[in-house]
Scaffold this active site. Structure first.
Site, PDB file in Angstrom:
ATOM      1  CB  SER A 125      -0.908  -0.010   1.226  1.00  0.00           C
ATOM      2  OG  SER A 125      -1.666   1.168   1.282  1.00  0.00           O
TER       3      SER A 125
ATOM      4  N   GLY B  77      -0.621   4.453  -0.288  1.00  0.00           N
ATOM      5  CA  GLY B  77      -1.490   5.605  -0.033  1.00  0.00           C
ATOM      6  C   GLY B  77      -1.961   6.257  -1.315  1.00  0.00           C
TER       7      GLY B  77
ATOM      8  CG  ASP C 268       2.457   8.343  -4.135  1.00  0.00           C
ATOM      9  OD1 ASP C 268       2.016   9.266  -4.846  1.00  0.00           O
ATOM     10  OD2 ASP C 268       3.245   8.525  -3.198  1.00  0.00           O
ATOM     11  N   GLY C 269      -0.951   4.945  -4.806  1.00  0.00           N
ATOM     12  CA  GLY C 269      -1.445   3.692  -5.344  1.00  0.00           C
ATOM     13  C   GLY C 269      -0.907   2.468  -4.654  1.00  0.00           C
TER      14      GLY C 269
ATOM     15  N   GLY D 228      -8.187   0.469   3.397  1.00  0.00           N
ATOM     16  CA  GLY D 228      -7.376  -0.732   3.210  1.00  0.00           C
ATOM     17  C   GLY D 228      -8.217  -1.994   3.278  1.00  0.00           C
ATOM     18  CG  ASP D 229     -10.253  -2.724   6.796  1.00  0.00           C
ATOM     19  OD1 ASP D 229      -9.154  -3.290   6.954  1.00  0.00           O
ATOM     20  OD2 ASP D 229     -10.759  -1.938   7.624  1.00  0.00           O
TER      21      ASP D 229
END
Length: 310
Positions: free
Chosen positions: A220, A222, A224-225, A251-252
């Site tokens: 991950s 953020g 930035d993909g 994220g989930d």
């Protein structure tokens, strides 16, 4: 079927304030209590995508009853192990500048009988599962390497095991039984004991985990993909800019999208596009574990995936 494990579910209470000042009396202009915990967020998004997951884990007390009732309202099948302790409450406070402050209770302590009851339920559910997602922290009293036990149970049944946790419990679970993990940069540094300053560092660090047996890794990044890699491919997932309202649960939601894609035999690139679209959609709303299919349809066309040379 997708099975979702949440060992330490909670009542998640979201408070929205104009300002958040320590040591003062403040009034919230928005309050939203929901059945939460990372795994339950995953289950809610899978349900919204059109599948019917089953939830396992531990629930106890009045808080546990509230969580179960909330899941029943949205028709999410659940077969939690009832415990003597009280399920936890977690707070998320968002101020006018969109800063998020989370206060997380540890949750109840689990005993050996609770674990045996859980394992009996899990063993039966795995007979009809294709994918299992385990998200969040272990409950107090559980062995720190317990996710490794879950992975071994999945491996015996031919079930793909997606694990989204952190810290020592993730480190102790790294093995060939893991189909997918999704660390962020900080978690990846802790796992590999390597300093990561850029995407190339992240890729090189992740190759160490592939050598340990993990089949797929989503890193991950953020806004930035995401970086994805396995032993055949390395993908750089580029996402469009959005007006973020609340990142909790994104994220989930990404994990839910990936699991849904795996269940339905999507191509790897389509799994990644759906995962990131779900995470972005969740970030547009105050409600945790909520997506909008119209957002997703739009994002699917805007996400770009570039392949690195291995």
């Amino acid at each position: 079927m997708i099975t979702v494990i949440t060992f330490n579910p909670s009542i998640d209470r979201l408070y929205k304030l104009e300002t958040f000042k320590i040591g003062t009396v403040q009034r919230a202009n928005f309050v939203n209590p929901t059945a939460g915990g990372k795994g339950l967020n995953v289950a809610k998004v899978i349900k919204q995508l059109g599948e019917s997951p089953i939830c396992l884990g531990f629930l106890g007390g009045y808080n546990g009853l509230y969580i179960k009732n909330e899941l029943d309202k949205v028709e999410i099948v659940n077969n939690f192990t009832e415990i003597n302790g009280e399920s936890r409450i977690c707070l998320n406070i968002i101020d006018g500048d969109k800063n998020s402050t989370e206060i997380l209770e540890k949750g109840p302590r689990i005993n050996e009988d609770d674990i045996l009851d859980f394992e009996s339920k899990l063993d039966k559910v795995l007979e009809s599962s294709k994918v299992l997602v385990a998200s969040g922290s272990l409950s107090q009293g559980m062995p720190v390497d317990y996710y490794k036990t879950v992975g071994e149970m999945c491996n015996r049944k031919g079930v793909k095991f997606i694990l989204d946790t952190s810290g020592r419990s993730l480190e102790m679970s790294i093995s060939e039984n893991l189909y997918l993990i999704k660390p962020n940069i900080e978690e990846l540094e802790l796992l590999t004991h390597k300093k990561i300053n850029n995407k190339e560092d992240a890729i090189n660090a992740s190759k160490f985990l592939l050598e340990k047996g993990v089949k797929n890794i989503c890193i991950s990044m953020g806004k930035d993909g995401m970086i994805f890699l396995n032993k055949e491919h390395i993908y750089d997932v580029k996402i469009p800019k959005i007006e973020v309202l609340n990142t909790v649960g994104s994220g989930d939601s990404s994990i839910a999208g990936f699991a849904y894609g795996v269940l339905n035999d999507y191509s790897l690139k389509d799994c990644l596009k759906l995962a990131n679209s779900c995470g972005m959609s969740n970030a547009l709303y105050m409600e945790t574990g909520y997506i909008n299919k119209k957002d997703i349809a739009l994002f699917l066309n805007e996400i770009k995936i570039n392949e690195y040379n291995y």
